[in-house]
Design an enzyme around this catalytic site. Structure first.
Site, short mmCIF file in Angstrom:
data_model
loop_
_atom_site.label_atom_id
_atom_site.label_comp_id
_atom_site.label_asym_id
_atom_site.label_seq_id
_atom_site.Cartn_x
_atom_site.Cartn_y
_atom_site.Cartn_z
N ARG A 174 0.87 -1.19 0.00
CA ARG A 174 0.00 0.00 0.00
C ARG A 174 0.90 1.23 0.00
NH1 ARG A 174 -4.98 2.28 3.53
NH2 ARG A 174 -5.98 0.74 2.22
N ASP B 67 -16.69 8.49 -1.13
CA ASP B 67 -15.39 8.31 -0.49
C ASP B 67 -15.00 9.67 0.08
OD1 ASP B 67 -12.86 7.43 0.26
OD2 ASP B 67 -12.05 7.34 -1.79
N1 NVA Z 1 -9.49 7.51 -1.55
C1 NVA Z 1 -9.10 7.11 -0.22
C2 NVA Z 1 -9.42 5.67 0.00
C3 NVA Z 1 -9.12 5.17 1.38
C4 NVA Z 1 -9.47 3.73 1.56
C5 NVA Z 1 -7.64 7.40 0.01
O1 NVA Z 1 -6.83 7.06 -0.87
O2 NVA Z 1 -7.29 7.99 1.03
N1 CP Z 2 -11.03 1.01 2.91
C1 CP Z 2 -9.75 0.91 3.28
O1 CP Z 2 -8.85 0.60 2.49
O2 CP Z 2 -9.54 1.13 4.60
P1 CP Z 2 -8.13 1.29 5.31
O3 CP Z 2 -7.51 2.55 4.76
O4 CP Z 2 -8.44 1.37 6.77
O5 CP Z 2 -7.28 0.10 4.96
#
Ligand code: NVA
Ligand code: CP
Length: 326
Positions: free
Chosen positions: A108, A231
């Site tokens: 991530r 979101d």
């Molecule tokens: N668009 C958001 C999604 C979080 C799961 C972000 O990237 O912060």
């Molecule tokens: N939805 C999602 O990816 O949540 P986190 O950022 O808590 O992993």
């Protein structure tokens, strides 16, 4: 021919056929039933899994950890500050080292190119747990939740409101186009997804019979929708944009009036979470609800915690399919 995803990476939905996506959704539903029945099949017995996180996470991290443990694998969390990635060591070298020790790697982080580079050199399956461009494991959980509520994806009216060019909007648009849905991005023009991605979605839509609509008009965008999705208005790494986005996106906040404007009897509300729906977080203390009202978030329409649970089952399905014992 039987579908076999063994050894594959999971970086973008574009790398999978609709049949393969459906296969992962079916496997996830099976694994969910088994977990409910108390059966732990241990498909990942003896495997070691690296979890690299450049950004914060609750759901994704916990889903990977619990899925590993349920299936007999060992998860190793490698947070920002724990490893040399990108600071003292290149992504390419890190990939080659981790690939010698681990059987699979979750990443991530910020740049989508980083997860592609890891996949290129690791020699083991690499899974995308969110980049600035895509969040594909989330969309599997979203689709599983839609199926649980409506029994199918085909022709489901799915409206995404808010920041129409973030990782969620991008991935949902591609996935919906692949799976034949009636998908709408409802956002100001300045936050429409980039043209290349829209063209890719339109190409998938020709194959699947999906409809892809981009509109600034909320009324038009939500009419006939079975699902309203939103979101956060500023994603991780874009915190400086927040004040401007609050002004720009206020008309796109999901309200009960909007749920009614779908014209559907039982529309559902989905959100990948975390969500700003009240004053009770450090970030929303002053502003209060942003992308969704508390009333909708806490209503019977809201399936966000089923959706959050489905992160576990879908992530488990991705690991089992790409890494599991045969
Ligand atoms: N668009 C958001 C999604 C979080 C799961 C972000 O990237 O912060
Ligand atoms: N939805 C999602 O990816 O949540 P986190 O950022 O808590 O992993």
């Amino acid at each position: 021919m039987a579908i076999n995803l063994n050894g594959r990476h999971f970086l973008r939905l574009e790398d999978f056929t609709p049949e393969e996506i459906q296969y992962l959704l079916d496997l996830s539903a099976d694994l969910k039933r088994l977990k409910r029945a108390g059966v732990k099949p241990r498909n990942l017995e003896g495997k070691n899994v690296a979890l690299i996180f450049e950004k914060a996470s609750t759901r994704t991290r916990c889903a990977f950890v619990v899925a590993c443990v349920d299936e007999g694998a060992h998860p190793e969390y490698l947070g920002k500050g724990d490893i040399q990635l990108g600071k003292k060591e290149t992504v390419k070298d890190t990939a080659r080292v981790l690939g010698r020790m681990f059987d699979g790697i979750q990443f991530r982080g910020f740049k989508h190119e980083t997860v592609e580079e890891l996949a290129k050199y690791a020699g083991v399956p690499v899974w995308n747990g969110l980049t600035d461009k895509y969040h594909p494991t989330q969309v599997l959980a979203d689709f599983q939740t839609v199926i649980e509520n409506f029994g199918r994806l085909k022709d489901i009216g799915f409206a995404y409101l808010g920041d129409g060019r973030n990782n969620m909007a991008n991935t949902l648009m591609i996935g919906a186009a692949q799976m034949g849905m009636d998908f709408r991005i409802v956002a100001p023009r300045s936050l429409f997804p980039e043209k290349d991605l829209v063209h890719a979605a339109e190409r998938y839509a020709k194959e699947s019979g999906a409809r892809i609509t981009l509109t600034e008009d909320v009324e038009k965008g939500v009419k006939g929708a079975d699902v309203l999705y939103t979101d956060v208005w500023a994603s991780m790494g874009e915190e400086a944009e927040m004040a401007a986005r609050i002004k720009l996106l206020k008309p796109y906040q999901i309200t009960m009036k909007m749920m009614k404007a779908t014209g559907k009897e039982s529309p559902i509300f989905l959100h990948c979470l975390p969500a700003f729906h009240n004053h009770d977080t450090e970030v929303s203390r002053e502003v209060g609800a942003m992308e969704v009202t508390d009333e909708v978030f806490e209503s019977k329409h809201s399936k966000v915690f089923d959706q959050a649970e489905n992160r576990l089952h879908t992530i488990k399905a991705v690991m089992v399919a790409t890494l599991g014992v045969r």
